[in-house]
Design an enzyme around this catalytic site. Structure first.
Site: not given
Ligand code: PRP
Ligand code: URA
Length: 210
Positions: A105, A109, A201, A204
């Site tokens: 991603r 944006t 995340d 991660d």
């Protein structure tokens, strides 16, 4: 007409393990293990309606009619975090092929950017099961589905561990023929496109890159 749906999990083991996954104290090793266990449990549900065909087999005592899976399967993890779900699915369907979609991603944006796409040559004939722990805006999943449909894939399911209402709506609206198997439906997205309460995340936490 398509009868695809959102299949929201309610199994106590899945819900308990997702709570452990969310906790900020959960370390990388346990996070990986939990993703594996949760995928195994959701994967069992996601394979429940696979087509079955009669096949003649012979036991040590006599011939009989057994059941087999006539349609082959292709697992498609979305890189990176979907990789953590592959081993569990392969333990359920060991003969499956594995294609990969590389998507990230864009931080500003939130639009998905595809950087890798590699499928088995006969992917169009297979039942494709997309794997990604997170369904946030739905952009990554929708992009992966678009790319697979462009290659002729007709039968697609997606397994996510945590989803936001926004992402579920995007997939239901843009790809109503795709069944979603979801571990938990969370409240909303924050201004950075992260799922709340979520787990942070996923890539991660899975790979220890935070
Ligand atoms: C995460 C996650 C999904 C995507 C979901 O990947 O694993 O692929 O975000 O967000 P969306 O529904 O808004 O598209 P990320 O882009 O962080 O890439 P990474 O796994 O390589 O870190
Ligand atoms: N991707 C993640 O890994 N987590 C989120 O909450 C949203 C997208």
């Amino acid at each position: 007409m398509s009868n695809a749906a959102l299949h929201l999990m309610d199994h106590p083991l899945i819900l308990h393990k997702i709570s452990m996954l969310r906790r900020k104290e959960t370390n990388t090793k346990d996070f990986r293990q939990l993703v594996n266990e949760i995928t195994l449990l959701i994967g069992y549900e996601a394979t429940r309606d696979l087509e079955l065909a009669d096949m003649e087999i012979e036991t040590p005592l006599q011939k009989t009619i057994g059941k087999g899976l006539p349609r082959q399967i292709c697992l498609v993890p979305i890189l990176r975090a979907g990789l953590g779900m592959v081993d569990a699915m392969l333990s359920l369907v060991p003969s499956a092929r594995v294609g990969h979609v590389g998507l990230y991603r864009d931080h500003d944006t939130l639009q998905p950017v595809e950087y890798y796409f590699k499928m088995p040559p006969d992917v169009a004939d297979r039942v494709v099961i997309i794997l990604d722990p997170m369904l946030a805006t739905g952009g990554s999943a929708a992009s992966a589905i678009d790319s697979l449909k462009k290659r002729g894939v007709k039968s697609i399911k997606i397994i996510n561990i945590i989803g936001a209402p926004e992402g579920v709506s995007v997939i239901r609206n843009t790809h109503p023929d795709v069944d979603i198997y979801l571990g938990a439906l969370d409240e909303r997205l924050n201004e950075n496109g992260y799922i709340l309460p979520g787990l942070g995340d996923a890539g991660d936490r899975l790979f220890g890159t935070m």
